[in-house]
Design a protein around this motif. Structure first.
Motif, PDB file in Angstrom:
ATOM      1  N   TYR A  34       0.815  -1.214   0.000  1.00  0.00           N
ATOM      2  CA  TYR A  34       0.000   0.000   0.000  1.00  0.00           C
ATOM      3  C   TYR A  34       0.854   1.273   0.000  1.00  0.00           C
ATOM      4  CZ  TYR A  34      -4.647  -1.974   0.666  1.00  0.00           C
ATOM      5  OH  TYR A  34      -5.835  -2.616   0.474  1.00  0.00           O
ATOM      6  N   PHE A  35       1.938   1.230   0.766  1.00  0.00           N
ATOM      7  CA  PHE A  35       2.735   2.433   0.967  1.00  0.00           C
ATOM      8  C   PHE A  35       4.207   2.130   0.696  1.00  0.00           C
ATOM      9  CE2 PHE A  35      -0.643   2.166   4.260  1.00  0.00           C
ATOM     10  CZ  PHE A  35      -1.508   3.119   3.723  1.00  0.00           C
ATOM     11  N   PRO A  36       4.595   2.037  -0.564  1.00  0.00           N
ATOM     12  CA  PRO A  36       5.989   1.687  -0.897  1.00  0.00           C
ATOM     13  C   PRO A  36       7.004   2.661  -0.321  1.00  0.00           C
ATOM     14  CG  PRO A  36       4.559   1.562  -2.836  1.00  0.00           C
ATOM     15  CD  PRO A  36       3.754   2.203  -1.763  1.00  0.00           C
ATOM     16  N   GLU A  37       6.592   3.906  -0.077  1.00  0.00           N
ATOM     17  CA  GLU A  37       7.526   4.908   0.436  1.00  0.00           C
ATOM     18  C   GLU A  37       7.699   4.845   1.954  1.00  0.00           C
ATOM     19  OE1 GLU A  37       9.262   6.819  -1.610  1.00  0.00           O
ATOM     20  OE2 GLU A  37       8.265   5.745  -3.237  1.00  0.00           O
ATOM     21  N   GLY A  77     -13.765   0.631   3.293  1.00  0.00           N
ATOM     22  CA  GLY A  77     -13.240   1.636   4.208  1.00  0.00           C
ATOM     23  C   GLY A  77     -14.046   2.926   4.183  1.00  0.00           C
ATOM     24  N   ALA A  78     -14.507   3.300   3.011  1.00  0.00           N
ATOM     25  CA  ALA A  78     -15.284   4.535   2.902  1.00  0.00           C
ATOM     26  C   ALA A  78     -16.612   4.430   3.638  1.00  0.00           C
ATOM     27  CB  ALA A  78     -15.526   4.868   1.435  1.00  0.00           C
ATOM     28  N   TYR A  79     -17.180   3.239   3.704  1.00  0.00           N
ATOM     29  CA  TYR A  79     -18.465   3.058   4.364  1.00  0.00           C
ATOM     30  C   TYR A  79     -18.333   2.805   5.868  1.00  0.00           C
ATOM     31  CZ  TYR A  79     -21.008   3.267   0.016  1.00  0.00           C
ATOM     32  OH  TYR A  79     -21.574   3.708  -1.155  1.00  0.00           O
ATOM     33  N   ILE A 105      -8.599  -1.750   7.107  1.00  0.00           N
ATOM     34  CA  ILE A 105      -8.130  -0.780   8.099  1.00  0.00           C
ATOM     35  C   ILE A 105      -7.194   0.237   7.452  1.00  0.00           C
ATOM     36  CG2 ILE A 105      -6.710  -0.553  10.172  1.00  0.00           C
ATOM     37  CD1 ILE A 105      -7.915  -3.247  11.075  1.00  0.00           C
ATOM     38  N   ALA A 106      -6.362  -0.216   6.519  1.00  0.00           N
ATOM     39  CA  ALA A 106      -5.459   0.703   5.821  1.00  0.00           C
ATOM     40  C   ALA A 106      -6.245   1.737   5.026  1.00  0.00           C
ATOM     41  CB  ALA A 106      -4.533  -0.082   4.899  1.00  0.00           C
ATOM     42  N   GLU A 107      -7.246   1.267   4.297  1.00  0.00           N
ATOM     43  CA  GLU A 107      -8.051   2.201   3.500  1.00  0.00           C
ATOM     44  C   GLU A 107      -8.873   3.125   4.387  1.00  0.00           C
ATOM     45  OE1 GLU A 107      -8.040   2.825   0.419  1.00  0.00           O
ATOM     46  OE2 GLU A 107      -7.094   1.130  -0.584  1.00  0.00           O
ATOM     47  N   LEU A 108      -9.360   2.606   5.518  1.00  0.00           N
ATOM     48  CA  LEU A 108     -10.104   3.440   6.453  1.00  0.00           C
ATOM     49  C   LEU A 108      -9.224   4.578   6.960  1.00  0.00           C
ATOM     50  CD1 LEU A 108     -12.495   4.071   8.372  1.00  0.00           C
ATOM     51  CD2 LEU A 108     -11.496   2.427   9.973  1.00  0.00           C
ATOM     52  N   ALA A 109      -7.989   4.261   7.318  1.00  0.00           N
ATOM     53  CA  ALA A 109      -7.069   5.282   7.828  1.00  0.00           C
ATOM     54  C   ALA A 109      -6.824   6.357   6.784  1.00  0.00           C
ATOM     55  CB  ALA A 109      -5.748   4.626   8.250  1.00  0.00           C
ATOM     56  N   VAL A 169     -11.804   4.924  -4.388  1.00  0.00           N
ATOM     57  CA  VAL A 169     -12.293   5.749  -3.301  1.00  0.00           C
ATOM     58  C   VAL A 169     -12.752   7.110  -3.793  1.00  0.00           C
ATOM     59  CG1 VAL A 169     -10.095   6.824  -2.648  1.00  0.00           C
ATOM     60  CG2 VAL A 169     -11.813   6.401  -0.920  1.00  0.00           C
ATOM     61  N   THR A 170     -12.191   7.615  -4.858  1.00  0.00           N
ATOM     62  CA  THR A 170     -12.579   8.925  -5.357  1.00  0.00           C
ATOM     63  C   THR A 170     -13.935   8.880  -6.039  1.00  0.00           C
ATOM     64  OG1 THR A 170     -11.436   8.537  -7.447  1.00  0.00           O
ATOM     65  CG2 THR A 170     -10.181   9.576  -5.691  1.00  0.00           C
TER      66      THR A 170
END
Length: 586
Positions: A248-251, A434-436, A476-480, A570-571
């Motif tokens: 999710y977060f390569p950086e 996550g959006a819901y 949980i990652a997407e919710l955050a 999500v957008t």
């Protein structure tokens, strides 16, 4: 009525086959009632979740379902699915398992356990503490299942020297009258019981001893589960976290072996102390004998138990060359993992191209040495002595031993988790769910952390901790990201909470092993485990809002978690805007 009963028994016999057949049919509406790609991915996720929770298929077989379902359903191409099963995280885990098998091969773990017990002494509360410290330390490097299986026989030997035969002890708890008391007194072997004159005294003392016995047995699996949280290789959920962070977060490079240990080890120690106080209080270990020496019948039993520990340790003999070599490579393994990139100082990885060396590289280098390093001390004179025996060369570890000891199914299970997470990310399912979950954004962040930890700690009582974190971590990652809070603030408590399965025998293999001894009841585990879960949730919340907040800069929303890393799905979801969490208000 008899026909119905017979039919129900038949259904129970084929329950796994029914689950395999009916679950795909029951979940079919998901393919038509949801957006196409999200619906298909949710179908696979729920199918795997049901199979994992019910074990209708072996866990490793269920973990391989993404290889066939994701490509055929158009969720993810095979060339993206298959590499997930052999990420560098899997090799880090594999190297930890191989190191553990070498430690077990030469008995170093038993030497460590007996040495700790010699140090802490044999008073019940101190002995429980010694058991918990040893189990937690070993579980940091070995699997919690292997740790529990190794420690329980040691505990039983000490308990028998303290209290005598368990069957006799159980009978003494049922003594009711003076006549029966005299019979029991003649049947008892241990001197301390000869000083007891009444049935009430016999029963009271025996009930106390039974409580302590249960405390000994129950503390080992609990400490093994707690100890595994302290290192990345200690338990599978920790590695799932690393794999999904990289996806999710390569950086994000905040979490590695050293930084995780710096955060999780103090948490483990704090929770272990709380757990020890609770178990000792509940099972009779906390009393004046903890600090005051008293010459009575119990002192005689304690002296005998101490003699048993001393004798077992003496039988091990002096540390041999193989044990010393394993201890050296074990310490080197840990030191290199800690110092690769510790963040607060420059690590040794700077000597190589940036981003090329990982914890997996370190692990594989060290365990590879074990397969050729000699288990006997090399001697130059052997080459020139014609009378010296021409014994075959034996390395510290053979591949046959590694094959037997390494649970390869867990490697596949990890890979299945990474594949599922990749599918959730690519399909947009995690962002969609996550959006819901917007209502969570309305509660204070500290409460949200406690809620997430509590939910997963409860869920993992009924499913394996690996399966639990695989299912929920992408959401949980997407919710955050959706509520603009540092993802680590939610993901770390979720990962740690998955290891807090204390209430049921089926929650985790260590619990099952302790329960299988036949001396624990389900109500014992529920009563003890319920408070342990609460203590674990509070400990994680404290850690996240104190030193965790400082270590990982949790009060800010990091650049590596900006929307550029989010799934585009999500957008497309039209929900009211959510203000970001403000951790500085804590």
């Amino acid at each position: 009525m008899e026909t119905i009963s017979t039919f129900a028994k038949k259904l129970w016999c084929v329950k796994k086959q029914l689950i395999l057949f009916l679950t795909p049919l029951i979940l079919l509406p998901l393919l038509f009632g949801l957006p196409e790609k999200e619906g298909k991915c949710l179908y696979v996720v729920l199918l795997m979740a049901v199979f994992w929770c019910t074990e209708a298929l072996p866990l490793a077989v269920t973990a391989m379902l993404p290889v066939c379902l994701f490509p055929t359903m158009g969720i993810l191409p095979s060339k993206k699915v298959c590499p997930q099963y052999f990420l560098d995280t899997n090799f880090l885990f594999l190297s930890g398992l191989v190191m553990a098998s070498a430690i077990e091969e030469w008995g170093l773990h038993r030497r460590i356990a007996l040495k700790v017990l010699k140090i802490v002494g044999v008073k019940p509360a101190w002995l429980i503490l010694g058991m918990m410290i040893t189990s937690a330390f070993l579980s940091m490097w070995l699997s919690n299942t292997a740790t529990t299986a190794m420690m329980l026989p040691i505990a039983n030997a000490i308990l028998e020297s303290l209290f005598g035969d368990l069957a006799t002890l159980k009978e003494n708890c049922k003594v009711k009258d003076e006549t029966e008391a005299r019979v029991k007194l003649h049947a008892l072997k241990h001197k301390q019981t000869e000083q007891l004159n009444t049935a009430e005294e016999i029963r009271t003392e025996s009930e106390y001893q039974m409580k302590v016995w249960k405390g000994f047995l129950i503390c080992i699996p609990y400490a093994a589960s707690i100890g595994g949280t302290a290192t990345l290789t200690g338990t599978a959920p920790n590695l799932i976290l690393i794999g999904q962070l990289k996806s999710y977060f390569p950086e994000c490079d905040l979490i590695n072996f050293g930084s995780w240990f710096a955060f999780a080890f103090p948490l483990m120690v704090f929770f272990l102390i709380l757990g020890w106080l609770w178990i000792s209080f509940l099972y009779g270990g906390l009393n004046t004998r903890l600090c005051v020496k008293k010459q009575d019948e119990r002192a005689q039993a304690e002296a005998k138990a101490e003699a048993v520990i001393d004798e077992d340790y003496r039988k091990l003999g002096p540390i041999n060359f193989a044990e010393g070599a394993i201890a050296f490579f074990f310490i080197l393994f840990a030191v290199l993992l800690f110092t690769r990139d510790p963040k607060f100082v420059t690590g040794w990885s700077t000597f190589f191209n940036k981003g090329y060396v990982s914890d997996a590289t370190t692990g594989v280098i060290i365990v590879s040495i074990l397969f050729f390093f000699p288990s006997q001390k090399p001697s130059l004179s052997w080459w020139f002595d014609s009378r010296a025996p021409n014994t075959p060369y034996v390395p510290l570890l053979s591949w046959k031993k590694a094959q037997e000891c390494v649970p390869w199914n867990i490697i596949l299970l990890l890979g299945g988790g990474f594949a599922m997470a990749k599918g959730c990310e690519e399909s947009g399912l995690a962002a969609w769910i996550g959006a819901y979950l917007q209502p969570i954004a309305q509660v204070p962040p500290a409460v949200a952390v406690m809620f997430i930890t509590a939910f997963l700690a409860c869920f993992t009582e009924f499913a394996s901790n690996t399966a639990t974190i695989i299912i929920f971590l992408p959401v949980i990652a997407e919710l955050a990201m959706f509520v603009k809070v540092n993802p680590l603030y939610f993901m770390i408590p979720a990962t740690t909470g998955c290891s807090f399965a204390f209430m049921l025998p089926v929650s985790t293999p260590p619990n099952s092993i302790a329960f299988a001894s036949g001396h624990l009841l389900v109500k014992d585990m529920v009563k003890t485990g319920f408070v342990m879960n609460i203590l674990g949730i509070l400990s994680v919340s404290l850690a996240m809002n104190t030193w965790g907040r400082a270590m990982f800069s949790l009060e800010t929303y990091p650049d590596w978690a900006r929307p550029v890393n989010m799934s585009s799905t999500v957008t497309d979801i039209q929900l009211p805007s959510v203000p970001p969490f403000n951790l500085t208000s804590l």
